[in-house]
Enzyme design. Structure first.
Site, PDB file in Angstrom:
ATOM      1  N   ARG A 273      21.500   2.272  -5.109  1.00 43.93           N
ATOM      2  CA  ARG A 273      20.190   2.925  -5.208  1.00 43.93           C
ATOM      3  C   ARG A 273      20.173   4.207  -4.399  1.00 43.93           C
ATOM      4  O   ARG A 273      20.722   4.268  -3.293  1.00 43.93           O
ATOM      5  CB  ARG A 273      19.070   2.010  -4.671  1.00 43.93           C
ATOM      6  CG  ARG A 273      19.143   0.560  -5.108  1.00 43.93           C
ATOM      7  CD  ARG A 273      18.987   0.370  -6.597  1.00 43.93           C
ATOM      8  NE  ARG A 273      17.793   0.989  -7.133  1.00 43.93           N
ATOM      9  CZ  ARG A 273      16.572   0.453  -7.076  1.00 43.93           C
ATOM     10  NH1 ARG A 273      16.389  -0.718  -6.514  1.00 43.93           N
ATOM     11  NH2 ARG A 273      15.542   1.075  -7.611  1.00 43.93           N
TER      12      ARG A 273
ATOM     13  N   LYS B 171       5.359  -7.738  -6.961  1.00 45.89           N
ATOM     14  CA  LYS B 171       5.184  -6.623  -7.892  1.00 45.89           C
ATOM     15  C   LYS B 171       4.628  -7.094  -9.229  1.00 45.89           C
ATOM     16  O   LYS B 171       4.663  -6.348 -10.213  1.00 45.89           O
ATOM     17  CB  LYS B 171       6.533  -5.907  -8.121  1.00 45.89           C
ATOM     18  CG  LYS B 171       7.113  -5.290  -6.852  1.00 45.89           C
ATOM     19  CD  LYS B 171       8.538  -4.797  -7.047  1.00 45.89           C
ATOM     20  CE  LYS B 171       9.164  -4.411  -5.713  1.00 45.89           C
ATOM     21  NZ  LYS B 171      10.605  -4.126  -5.815  1.00 45.89           N
TER      22      LYS B 171
ATOM     23  N   PRO C  87       7.001   0.528 -10.543  1.00 48.21           N
ATOM     24  CA  PRO C  87       5.915   0.106  -9.674  1.00 48.21           C
ATOM     25  C   PRO C  87       6.371  -0.852  -8.592  1.00 48.21           C
ATOM     26  O   PRO C  87       6.988  -1.875  -8.856  1.00 48.21           O
ATOM     27  CB  PRO C  87       4.944  -0.572 -10.611  1.00 48.21           C
ATOM     28  CG  PRO C  87       5.306  -0.085 -11.946  1.00 48.21           C
ATOM     29  CD  PRO C  87       6.760   0.159 -11.900  1.00 48.21           C
ATOM     30  N   GLU C  88       6.042  -0.472  -7.386  1.00 47.13           N
ATOM     31  CA  GLU C  88       6.227  -1.347  -6.245  1.00 47.13           C
ATOM     32  C   GLU C  88       4.839  -1.870  -5.868  1.00 47.13           C
ATOM     33  O   GLU C  88       3.886  -1.659  -6.611  1.00 47.13           O
ATOM     34  CB  GLU C  88       6.871  -0.565  -5.094  1.00 47.13           C
ATOM     35  CG  GLU C  88       8.125   0.186  -5.522  1.00 47.13           C
ATOM     36  CD  GLU C  88       8.784   0.957  -4.382  1.00 47.13           C
ATOM     37  OE1 GLU C  88       8.652   0.545  -3.228  1.00 47.13           O
ATOM     38  OE2 GLU C  88       9.427   1.974  -4.672  1.00 47.13           O
TER      39      GLU C  88
END
Length: 295
Positions: free
Chosen positions: A285, A54, A2-3
């Site tokens: 990433r 977040k 979750p961002e």
DNA sequence: CACTTGACCTGTCCGC
DNA sequence: TGCGGACAGGTCAAGT
């Protein structure tokens, strides 16, 4: 996982469901997921649900807050009774599969619903699930939130009015020699942007994610500002991104990835120019971009 | 100090 | 079908 848009969506869902409820009990199934004293929250009424970066927060009547960080695989799922559901109006879309608790459930909160919503079956519950155990739940004093290590050096909230292109320029100037996408991921630069929306913001800004911060001119930074705000707003509009773990508080999926420009679209055609979207690794990433649209 | 890499943990997917 | 390796919405600590 979750961002900012995912946590914001969970927050909006929880606000409709749990404000006014009293916490009857807390069950910690994995000690490493829970910090603080559970006795501080048992018997207390929920007065607000909020988000910072977040992190999701549940505020109680006694000035304690329960903070949730979902990291990569955390879920916050509210389960009501059918009766409570119907009283509150509408049936939630439950895309999430299986029943709870399951083997990923780390903490369970049991509520005492107000009498008028009460069903014989049971009161409502809130599940904190987290397959990878990176996430956490912690109980802290409301007045001491800003002392928490995670909150201490957080950058600005990108969806607040006072966040401008000028503020973004100032914030990223701390990371001159860093690729711009990595700077966007730094929570001290900007609060709440993660790997999906960082790639998307760079696409909207038409900037290659690997460009060095010091190399960007004012016009490009302005486009980046617009990209950040636009992609986060769009993320919230579509209820977040459900790649694998993310579901909203009612167990429904989010649809942002159906509309994303580049994230998770390696090998597919760019929505703007039809060139094939590429993927490479930046700062460890996965990073997606269109070589034609982003320079 | 600024920046990069690996660790944390569990599960899935893909190639051999 | 099995096995090994790469990878996954995020931070941290320890490297260079």
């Amino acid at each position: 996982m979750p961002e900012l848009p995912e946590v914001e969506t969970i927050k909006l869902g929880l606000q409709k469901k749990i404000i006014g409820l009293k916490i009857k009990d807390v069950e910690v199934l994995n000690q490493g997921s829970f910090f603080g004293n559970s006795q501080d929250i048992v018997g207390k009424k929920i007065v607000d649900v909020f988000r910072r970066a977040k992190v999701l927060g549940i505020e109680l009547e006694n000035n304690k807050v329960i903070l949730f960080h979902l990291k990569m695989s955390g879920q916050v799922i509210w389960l009501g009774t059918d009766k409570a559901e119907s009283v509150r109006g509408g049936h939630p879309t439950k895309d999430i599969k299986g029943s709870f608790p399951n083997k990923s459930t780390r903490v369970v909160f049991y509520f005492s619903d107000p009498l008028r919503l009460r069903s014989k079956a049971s009161d409502s519950k809130l599940f904190f699930n987290d397959q990878r155990k990176f996430g956490w739940v912690r109980v802290v004093e409301k007045s001491k939130i800003e002392d928490e290590r995670f909150f201490k050096n957080l950058g600005p909230e990108p969806l607040q009015k006072k966040f401008t292109a000028k503020v973004l320029k100032h914030q990223i100037s701390k990371r001159k020699n860093t690729p711009i996408k990595i700077a966007l991921l730094d929570q001290e630069v900007l609060a709440g942007v993660g790997n999906i929306y960082a790639s998307e913001a760079c696409f909207i800004a038409r900037i290659h994610p690997g460009r060095k911060v010091s190399d960007l001119n004012d016009n490009e930074i302005k486009r980046l500002y617009q990209g950040v705000v636009e992609t986060l707003t769009s993320g919230i509009k579509y209820g977040g991104s459900s790649k694998t773990h993310y579901f909203n508080a009612e167990g429904g999926r989010g649809y942002f990835l159906d509309y994303a420009f580049v994230y998770d679209r390696e090998g597919k055609e760019c929505r703007i120019c039809n060139l094939i979207i590429e993927k490479f690794t930046l700062g460890g990433r996965g990073t997606y971009f269109c070589r034609n649209c982003q320079k």
